[in-house]
Design an enzyme around this catalytic site. Structure first.
Site, PDB file in Angstrom:
ATOM      1  N   THR A  17       8.091  -9.087   0.284  1.00 30.91           N
ATOM      2  CA  THR A  17       7.513 -10.416   0.525  1.00 30.91           C
ATOM      3  C   THR A  17       6.010 -10.352   0.824  1.00 30.91           C
ATOM      4  OG1 THR A  17       8.280 -10.230   2.803  1.00 30.91           O
ATOM      5  CG2 THR A  17       9.663 -11.498   1.294  1.00 30.91           C
ATOM      6  N   GLY A  18       5.442  -9.150   0.909  1.00 31.96           N
ATOM      7  CA  GLY A  18       3.994  -9.017   1.087  1.00 31.96           C
ATOM      8  C   GLY A  18       3.272  -9.223  -0.241  1.00 31.96           C
ATOM      9  N   GLU A  20       1.102  -7.252  -1.988  1.00 29.98           N
ATOM     10  CA  GLU A  20       1.181  -6.135  -2.937  1.00 29.98           C
ATOM     11  C   GLU A  20       2.626  -5.901  -3.373  1.00 29.98           C
ATOM     12  OE1 GLU A  20      -1.429  -5.150  -4.200  1.00 29.98           O
ATOM     13  OE2 GLU A  20      -2.972  -5.600  -2.719  1.00 29.98           O
ATOM     14  N   THR A  97       2.349   3.463   0.493  1.00 26.97           N
ATOM     15  CA  THR A  97       1.527   3.274   1.695  1.00 26.97           C
ATOM     16  C   THR A  97       0.578   4.444   1.961  1.00 26.97           C
ATOM     17  OG1 THR A  97       3.423   2.136   2.615  1.00 26.97           O
ATOM     18  CG2 THR A  97       1.671   2.755   4.164  1.00 26.97           C
ATOM     19  N   TYR A 160      -4.252   7.718 -13.697  1.00 26.00           N
ATOM     20  CA  TYR A 160      -4.449   6.698 -14.735  1.00 26.00           C
ATOM     21  C   TYR A 160      -5.471   7.196 -15.745  1.00 26.00           C
ATOM     22  CZ  TYR A 160      -3.302   3.906 -10.501  1.00 26.00           C
ATOM     23  OH  TYR A 160      -2.804   3.433  -9.324  1.00 26.00           O
ATOM     24  N   GLU A 210      -6.721  18.585  -6.921  1.00 22.42           N
ATOM     25  CA  GLU A 210      -7.986  18.300  -6.244  1.00 22.42           C
ATOM     26  C   GLU A 210      -8.180  19.302  -5.107  1.00 22.42           C
ATOM     27  OE1 GLU A 210      -7.226  14.169  -5.288  1.00 22.42           O
ATOM     28  OE2 GLU A 210      -6.754  14.638  -3.218  1.00 22.42           O
ATOM     29  N   HIS A 248      -9.072  11.326   0.646  1.00 23.56           N
ATOM     30  CA  HIS A 248      -7.717  11.765   0.945  1.00 23.56           C
ATOM     31  C   HIS A 248      -7.731  12.693   2.154  1.00 23.56           C
ATOM     32  CE1 HIS A 248      -6.369  11.128  -3.491  1.00 23.56           C
ATOM     33  NE2 HIS A 248      -6.284  10.026  -2.781  1.00 23.56           N
TER      34      HIS A 248
END
Lengths: 293, 388
Positions: A17-18, A20, A97, A160, A210, A248
């Site tokens: 329901t948020g 995002e 998250t 991506y 990375e 990160h």
């Protein structure tokens, strides 16, 4: 074929329901994923884009047969959400998250040890299996194409970027997984590579690492011992200064193993084709596949 | 997040870890008063978020109150340059005034999360007082390790093993094990990414004392540690980085080049910097705009970048996912309205929201040098930075 996620996966969305959660529930469904339920405590009986909402995962599973979850709840509540999903026995949990404390992940990993639940993330874009038209993630689906390459990345947008480079050259993917940028994540490169290695449809591997930690060295070690499929790799952060956390939590150069160069060398020593130029990921993948044929 | 030594020692003391007697002072007069109270010779320690203080002149042993005041006057308000700071150094907002300690042995004690083992690891060494990374590199056998099960928690057996391993006097094994357990409780209850006592000293009268202490707190845990969040000392950070975080841009790191970068996602941001370097340019910063869709953050990012006098061009590399290109574009339009942007803008935009984003920029008449892909954008940014 694909790994972890396919057309039979029945996905539920925690935090549907948020803003995002609802947006990406819709996008996952539009791509073809069976999004069967949403969970937000106190919102049972509502619907989001035709998807029924339940108070608890237990209830959602009973009512819809959900077997996988994607989590969009804020960091202070994410550990609770992961626990609920694993406690309900879901086989796959994708935690989008970011900002979850490291100590919480220590506890989560300890709790998940010995369970059959696979946790992807946190702080990750999720995964997508184009041949199966299934997506449990936030990636732009246009950048991905059905095919025979297994793609795995620690970073989200770099996933991506690499997928788009592959897709532009007509190189499709069986599954593309973003494992997340935190120091402790649910699933490592090695876990994913094992699955790609066992998947007969996956013919070649693209690995995007990375700086920070030693996950790429672990991957190199595994490839050396177990993988016959051709593999290529890029590691981001050659230009990063030591001792600074590059966004990160896991991306920080401390110690020699953590640098991009030492990771690339380890991968090269395992027979992996590499590039120092992130714009050439598609190019080396193409060369790798040509050589194979 | 780093905190000061005096703050770390206060937390350690609260958990029963013995620390030297002493107090923090913000003025030379306060330093004098503390020295008078302690009596005898004292140590004055500059409170900065950087290692290497001793060699840089930030730690002074003083014989009495008058000298303490003088030493504090010298340090307070000055900038301390150590091998861990830039040439500009860091300001010294406070000094810690402590009793001197008669030291027999210097040990090392530290706790971090071992990401590979996925559990905390306690490290102990007889080679205290030194840079532990150097010990790890040159004599790894001198570092003893004990992993702690998050289910079992700290067990005294681990403490005993480390204490005996450091060849402590038998009378000190139990106190050392207790001390290690207490440090572990600090580590977990305060969500530390590092809890370190270096050196942990054995005094001439055979007592254990945390002579120096360092606690780094996991930034991600600050939502549940408001008291720790309040300890943040922005005077120790780069001013542009402070402005960035106070305006919602949490992932900005100032670097030395002249190409300002705005990228969504940490990995892509690093890759963008790598590409710029491959084309012979130098990034002015690392900036991950993040995944929250909010135009204000774009304005904040632009404000920080144009404040950096080194920035000659701004390169946006946006791959729309959770953060949509149209939202970034709207933020850019707002930034050009609010700010006086005089440097050229190179943008490589793709992914979710691309078409709307392009239209928004075109409608607003913003001049964008378009990068067809990441490399093309980087090449154009490098050229623009050279004034071509």
């Amino acid at each position: 074929m694909s790994i972890l996620l396919d057309r039979n996966t029945r996905l539920l969305v925690q935090g549907i329901t948020g803003a995002e959660g609802s947006n990406h529930a819709r996008l996952c469904k539009a791509y073809g994923t069976q999004v069967v339920a949403g969970v937000t405590p106190g919102r049972e009986g509502q619907e989001v884009d035709g998807i029924p909402v339940f108070n608890t995962i237990d209830k959602a599973v009973q009512a819809t047969g959900a077997n996988a979850s994607i989590i969009f709840v804020p960091a202070p509540f994410a550990t609770d959400a992961i626990f609920e999903a694993a406690d309900a026995g879901l086989g796959l949990i994708v935690c989008i998250t970011d900002g979850i404390p490291t100590w919480d992940m220590v506890q989560v990993r300890s709790f998940l040890a010995g369970k059959d639940t696979v946790l992807i993330g946190p702080n990750c874009p999720g995964l997508i299996s184009p041949p199966e038209r299934a997506k449990a993630g936030i990636m732009p689906a246009d950048s991905f194409l059905a095919g025979r390459v297994g793609l795995v990345s620690r970073s989200g947008t770099l996933l991506y970027e690499s997928a788009a480079q592959l897709t532009a050259r007509g190189i499709g993917q069986t599954t593309a997984v973003g494992i997340g940028g935190d120091p402790i994540v649910g699933t490592s490169f090695v876990d994913i590579l094992q699955r790609f290695n066992a998947d007969p449809q996956t013919e070649a591997l693209v690995i995007i690492g990375e700086i920070g930690g030693a996950a790429e060295q672990d991957a190199a070690e595994y490839i050396k011992g177990h993988v016959k499929k051709p593999a290529c790799a890029f590691v981001a952060g050659a230009s990063a200064p030591p001792g600074r956390r590059m966004g990160h939590a896991g991306a920080i150069i401390s110690g020699n193993n953590a640098t991009a160069e030492s990771k690339l060398r380890a991968l090269e020593a395992a027979g992996v084709r590499t590039t120092r130029n992130p714009a050439e990921i598609g190019l080396i993948a193409e060369a790798m596949l040509k050589e194979k044929r | 997040m780093k905190i000061h030594e005096y703050q770390a020692k206060a937390i350690l003391a609260e958990f029963g870890v013995p620390v030297p007697r002493g107090k923090v002072a913000a003025t030379p007069e306060e330093a004098r008063a503390v020295a008078t109270e302690l009596g005898g010779s004292v140590v004055i320690k500059a409170q900065v978020h950087a290692g290497g203080r001793g060699k840089a002149g930030g730690i002074k042993v003083i014989s009495g109150p008058a000298e303490a005041e003088q030493a504090a006057r010298q340090l307070l308000g000055s900038r301390l340059v150590t091998h861990q700071t830039g040439p500009e150094g860091v300001p010294v907002p406070k000094v810690l005034v402590e009793e001197t300690v008669d030291t027999a042995r210097e040990l090392y004690l530290g706790i971090v999360v071992d990401a590979q083992a996925k559990m905390p690891v306690i490290m102990a060494s007889e080679a205290g007082g030194m840079d532990i990374e150097e010990v790890a590199a040159t004599a790894p056998e001198k570092i003893l390790k004990a992993w702690v099960s998050p289910v079992m928690g700290f067990q005294p057996a681990s403490g005993r093993r480390l204490a005996y391993g450091m060849n402590l006097d038998p009378a000190l094994v139990r106190p050392a094990s207790d001390l290690i357990g207490n440090l572990y409780r600090v580590f977990t209850s305060r969500d530390c990414s590092l809890a370190e006592i270096n050196p942990l000293v054995v005094t001439r009268d055979n007592k254990l004392l945390a002579l120096d202490a360092k606690l780094n707190v996991d930034d991600n845990s600050l939502f549940r540690h408001h008291d720790l969040a309040d300890l943040r000392d922005t005077s120790q950070e780069d001013p542009l980085e402070v402005e960035a975080t106070t305006t919602g841009v949490n992932n900005y790191i100032k670097l030395t080049g002249n190409i300002g970068c705005v990228v969504n996602g940490a990995g892509l941001a690093m890759a963008t910097m790598d590409t710029i370097k491959l084309f012979g340019g130098e990034p002015a910063n690392f900036l991950d705009i993040g995944t929250v869709n909010n135009t204000d953050r774009v304005v904040s990012a632009m404000r920080v970048l144009i404040k950096d006098p080194d920035v000659k061009v701004i390169y946006f590399n946006i791959f729309g996912g959770m953060a949509r290109v149209d939202v970034i574009a709207r933020g850019l339009v707002e930034a050009y309205k609010q700010l006086d942007v005089r440097v050229p803008l190179v943008a490589r935009l793709t992914g979710n929201g691309l078409e709307e984003g392009r239209q928004i920029l075109a409608d607003a008449g913003i001049r964008v040098i378009e990068g067809a892909d990441m490399a093309d954008g980087a090449r154009k940014a490098v050229e623009a930075a050279r004034g071509r």
